[in-house]
Enzyme design. Structure first.
Site, PDB file in Angstrom:
ATOM      1  N   TRP A 184       0.834  -1.318   0.058  1.00 20.20           N
ATOM      2  CA  TRP A 184       0.104  -0.043  -0.054  1.00 20.20           C
ATOM      3  C   TRP A 184       0.804   1.347   0.055  1.00 20.20           C
ATOM      4  CZ3 TRP A 184      -5.206  -0.732  -0.885  1.00 20.20           C
ATOM      5  CH2 TRP A 184      -5.703  -2.131  -0.901  1.00 20.20           C
ATOM      6  N   LYS A 233      -6.082  -0.590  -5.017  1.00 17.69           N
ATOM      7  CA  LYS A 233      -6.849   0.500  -4.874  1.00 17.69           C
ATOM      8  C   LYS A 233      -5.878   1.357  -5.953  1.00 17.69           C
ATOM      9  CE  LYS A 233      -9.733   0.910  -0.834  1.00 17.69           C
ATOM     10  NZ  LYS A 233     -10.291   1.484   0.223  1.00 17.69           N
ATOM     11  N   ASP A 273     -33.515   0.589 -15.130  1.00 17.33           N
ATOM     12  CA  ASP A 273     -33.997   1.271 -13.990  1.00 17.33           C
ATOM     13  C   ASP A 273     -33.954   2.673 -14.432  1.00 17.33           C
ATOM     14  OD1 ASP A 273     -34.893   1.488 -11.170  1.00 17.33           O
ATOM     15  OD2 ASP A 273     -32.987   2.773 -11.062  1.00 17.33           O
ATOM     16  N   GLU A 291     -37.920   0.951 -17.360  1.00 26.38           N
ATOM     17  CA  GLU A 291     -38.927   1.212 -16.296  1.00 26.38           C
ATOM     18  C   GLU A 291     -39.051   2.625 -16.627  1.00 26.38           C
ATOM     19  OE1 GLU A 291     -38.887   1.767 -11.532  1.00 26.38           O
ATOM     20  OE2 GLU A 291     -37.144   2.666 -12.743  1.00 26.38           O
TER      21      GLU A 291
END
Length: 667
Positions: A82, A117, A333, A386
Site C-alpha cells: 500500500w 486501489k 432502471d 422502467e
C-alpha cells in the site's frame, strides 16, 4: 420526413420535426463511435482496455484509468504494501493514465484475490479510490471499507448453456422478479448458489420463463435494493463470487429460464470512497457539474451521457454483463429520470411534456445506442424500460422515430390497484375505469404488465395481499378457519393477477413470493430495526404448509401462467371488450380466442347471466377462480358445456368476485 410513429398517431404531427431529429441524432452519435472503433460492439470493449488486464503481447499487466483532471495516480495494494508513491501511472493527451507491470517481476505479488486501489491526487484532494473498471470489490469485515480485488482464478468457469434458447419470443416474457439476498427463508443474506439450487426450481415449477435479478451490481448500502451502484462491473460480493453468479445463470438456462438483469445507468451512488463521484478530483468527470449532476430525490449522481468516455463506460458495461455472465437482457432502471431534465417529477397531461426544452437529448441518444448495442452483441436479448411518463416511441425502433426498447413497464397498474384499495370501497369500483387503466397503452409498443413488483412490498407501503387482508393474515389463514376478510382478499388477489396478465400487456411480471400472497413487507437491516433480517427474506414454507390458505394462491398462479402459455395470450393482439355491466360490476372480453369473464361485485351472484359470445358454438370452462382448488367456494360446475343460443348468447352462472375463462370447442 415523417417517421412511422408520426404516421400512425396524428397527435404527434406537431412534434414530427423533433421526432425526426431524434433519429438524426442517433445516426450521428452512432457514426461518431463506429467511424473510430469499427462497430458499436468494438467501441464497447472498454473493459478490455481500462482497468487491470493481462497483455499477452507485452506479457504483463496493464492498468489504465480515465481521469482527465487528476494530477497524479498511483496503483496501490497488497502487492506493494500500500505504498502511495511506488507505482505511478503516466498520463496521455486524452486524460488516460497507464502503468505496465511485467509478469516475471510481479507474478508472486499480483495474484488471485490480491487487494488493490488507486491513489488519486487532484482537485486539492489525495484519496484512495477503487478503479472504475474493477471486476470485483470486497468489504473488510472489521473496517467496513471496500477494496478492489484481482480476480483471475486458475480454472475458468465451464458453461453448459450453449444450446439455451429463451421461450419468451413464443410465450411472451413471463418474468419472476428476484432478489438473491432475500431469497432464502432464514434470517441472513442468501447466496447465488443457494438461490440457484433452491429457488430456481420453484420458478420453473410455476411456469415462468425468465427471472429478473435485482441488486447484481455492487452497492455499498444493502438497503438500497441495489439501486445506488458504486462498482458497475462487479457482481455484488455479498452473495458470492463471480463464478457463483455464473453458476446461477447457467443453472437457470439449464431449466429453460432466461436471466434478465436490473441495470442501473440512470444514476450512481454519490459515495466518494466506494464509487465514481469526484474520481479525478472534479465534480464533472462522469457526471454533470453542479446541481444538474445531483438527483435530490434519490440522493445520487447523474451521468453526463454526452461524453465520449461516459458512453464507452456504460456501453462496455452492458456488453460485459451480456458476454461475461451470459445475461439475456436488461431491465433499465429509472428511464423516466434519464429522459427529462426534471426527471419526470411532473404530471404528464399533454404531449407537449414529452418534447422541447425538458428532454435530455444526450440521454435519449445514449439509450438508442444502448439498445442497438444489445441487439448487435446478443440479437435475442431483451431490453425493458422502467418508464412511467408514457414517452411516445420508447419501444419503437430508432428508424421509426423511437428509442429502441423492446418493452416498457406498466407502472401505473399497481398504483391504480392500490389507489382503489385505499380510497374506494368495493361497491364504488368502476369496472370501466378498470378496463381503461389496463387496456390504455400505446399502439405497437409492448408492455410488461404487473399487479405489484418489489416497489409495492417495501416498508412504508404494503403488498396487495396485505392491503386486502392486513393483520388478519397472521390469525386466520388456516384452511379450517373461515373469515370474510380472508375470503375477500384471496378472491380479489386472484382476480387482480388474472385481469393484469390477460389484459394489461404483452408480458407479465411477478415479484417473488407475491404469487402466494407473501404477508409481510420488505425491510432491509438498518439502525431503525436493530439491523434485523426478519423482513429481508421470503417465507416459502407458508405456501408449502397444507394447513394454510397460501397454497390456494400459489396453485392459482401456476394455473394462470399455464393458461397464458398454452393459449399464447401475451403475444396475441389487444383484448376486445365483449360486455360491460357497471351495475353488476361484470366485465367480459376476448383475447387469444378465449373469453374472460370477471365479476368484481362484492355480493351479487347471478344465475343465467347472458352475454353475446364472439362466435356461435360450444364453450368449455378452462379456468375458474371459484374452484375449491384455488380457495373458492365451488359454486360453478367445472365440467359443464356451454352452448350459444340462436342469438349467439351464452348463459353462465356469474358468481361474485369470480374470474371465469372459456375456450370455444372446435367443431
Amino acid at each position: 420526413m415523417k417517421l412511422k410513429i408520426v404516421q400512425e398517431d396524428p397527435w404527434l404531427e406537431a412534434y414530427k420535426e423533433e421526432i425526426y431529429q431524434r433519429w438524426v441524432r442517433f445516426q450521428l452519435s452512432r457514426d461518431e463511435l463506429v467511424n473510430v472503433a469499427g462497430s458499436l460492439s468494438d467501441f464497447a470493449n472498454g473493459h478490455h482496455y481500462f482497468g487491470i488486464n493481462f497483455d499477452t503481447k507485452r506479457h504483463g499487466w496493464v492498468y489504465r484509468e480515465w481521469a482527465p483532471e487528476a494530477d497524479a495516480l498511483y496503483l496501490i495494494g497488497d502487492f506493494n504494501a500500500w505504498d502511495r508513491s511506488a507505482h505511478p501511472l503516466v498520463k496521455d493527451q486524452w486524460g488516460i493514465w497507464e502503468i505496465f507491470l511485467p509478469f516475471e517481476a510481479y507474478k508472486e505479488r499480483l495474484v488471485h484475490k490480491s487487494l488493490v486501489k488507486v491513489h488519486v491526487k487532484g482537485g486539492n484532494t489525495s484519496l484512495d479510490r477503487i478503479p472504475a473498471y474493477i471486476r470485483r470489490v470486497v468489504q473488510d469485515e472489521e473496517s467496513k471499507d471496500f477494496s478492489g480485488q484481482l480476480w483471475f482464478p486458475d480454472t475458468p468457469f465451464s458453461w453448459t448453456d450453449h444450446d439455451f434458447s429463451p421461450t419468451y419470443p413464443i410465450d411472451g416474457p413471463l418474468i419472476y422478479e428476484c432478489h438473491v439476498g432475500m431469497g432464502q427463508e432464514e434470517e441472513g443474506v442468501g447466496s447465488y448458489t443457494d438461490f440457484a439450487d433452491n429457488i430456481l426450481p420453484r420458478v420453473k415449477k410455476l411456469g415462468y420463463n425468465a427471472i429478473q435479478l435485482m441488486a447484481v451490481m455492487e452497492h455499498p448500502y444493502y438497503g438500497s435494493f441495489g439501486y445506488h451502484v458504486s462498482n458497475f462491473f462487479c457482481p455484488s460480493s455479498r452473495f458470492g463470487t463471480p463464478e457463483d453468479l455464473k453458476y446461477l445463470v447457467d443453472s437457470a438456462h439449464a431449466l429453460g429460464l432466461a436471466v434478465i438483469m436490473d441495470v442501473v445507468h440512470s444514476h450512481a451512488v454519490q459515495n466518494v470512497s466506494e464509487g465514481l463521484n469526484a474520481f479525478d478530483g472534479s465534480d464533472h468527470q462522469y457526471f454533470h457539474a453542479g446541481p444538474r449532476g445531483y438527483h435530490e430525490v434519490w440522493d445520487s449522481k447523474l451521468f453526463d451521457y454526452g461524453k465520449w468516455e461516459v458512453k464507452r463506460f456504460l456501453l462496455s458495461n452492458l456488453k460485459y454483463w451480456l458476454e461475461e455472465f451470459h445475461f439475456d437482457g436488461f431491465r433499465f432502471d429509472g428511464v423516466t429520470s434519464m429522459l427529462y431534465f426534471h426527471h419526470g417529477l411532473i404530471t404528464f397531461d399533454h404531449f407537449e411534456k414529452y418534447f422541447h426544452k425538458d428532454v435530455d437529448w444526450d440521454a435519449i441518444s445514449y439509450m438508442q445506442l444502448a439498445n442497438a448495442l444489445i441487439k448487435e452483441v446478443k440479437p435475442g436479448a431483451l431490453s425493458i424500460a422502467e418508464e412511467v411518463s408514457g414517452m411516445p416511441g420508447l419501444c419503437r425502433k430508432p428508424e421509426e422515430g423511437g428509442i429502441g426498447f423492446d418493452y416498457r413497464m406498466a407502472m401505473g397498474i399497481p398504483d391504480f390497484y392500490i389507489k382503489m384499495l385505499k380510497e374506494k370501497p368495493d361497491e364504488s369500483w368502476d369496472i370501466l375505469e378498470f378496463w381503461k387503466e389496463l387496456s390504455d397503452r400505446r399502439y405497437r409498443e409492448k408492455t410488461i404488465a404487473y399487479a405489484e413488483s418489489h416497489d409495492q412490498a417495501l416498508v412504508g407501503d404494503k403488498s396487495i395481499a396485505f392491503w386486502l387482508m392486513d393483520k388478519e393474515m397472521y390469525f386466520h389463514m388456516q384452511v379450517d378457519d373461515p373469515n370474510i376478510i380472508i375470503d375477500r382478499g384471496i378472491a380479489l388477489h386472484k382476480l387482480f393477477r388474472l385481469f393484469t396478465s390477460s389484459l394489461g400487456g404483452e408480458g407479465y411480471l411477478n415479484f417473488m413470493g407475491n404469487e402466494f400472497g407473501h404477508p409481510e413487507w420488505i425491510d432491509f437491516p438498518r439502525e431503525g430495526n436493530n439491523w434485523s433480517y426478519q423482513y429481508a427474506r421470503r417465507q416459502w414454507s407458508l405456501a408449502e404448509d397444507p394447513k394454510l390458505k397460501y397454497k390456494y394462491l400459489l396453485r392459482w398462479d401456476q394455473a394462470m401462467i399455464h393458461l397464458l402459455k398454452k393459449y399464447g395470450i401475451l403475444p396475441a393482439a389487444f383484448a376486445e371488450q365483449l360486455h360491460a355491466d357497471p351495475k353488476n360490476k361484470v366485465l367480459i372480453y376476448q383475447r387469444a380466442g378465449l373469453v374472460f369473464a370477471f365479476s368484481f361485485h362484492p355480493e351479487a351472484s347471478i344465475p343465467d347471466y347472458q352475454f353475446r359470445a364472439p362466435a356461435m358454438g360450444q364453450y368449455t370452462l378452462v379456468l375458474n377462480s371459484d374452484d375449491p382448488e384455488y380457495g373458492g367456494f365451488g359454486r360453478i360446475q367445472g365440467t359443464k358445456s356451454y352452448f350459444t343460443d340462436q342469438n349467439q348468447r351464452l348463459s353462465i352462472y356469474m358468481t361474485n368476485r369470480t374470474a371465469l375463462v372459456f375456450a370455444r370447442v372446435d367443431e
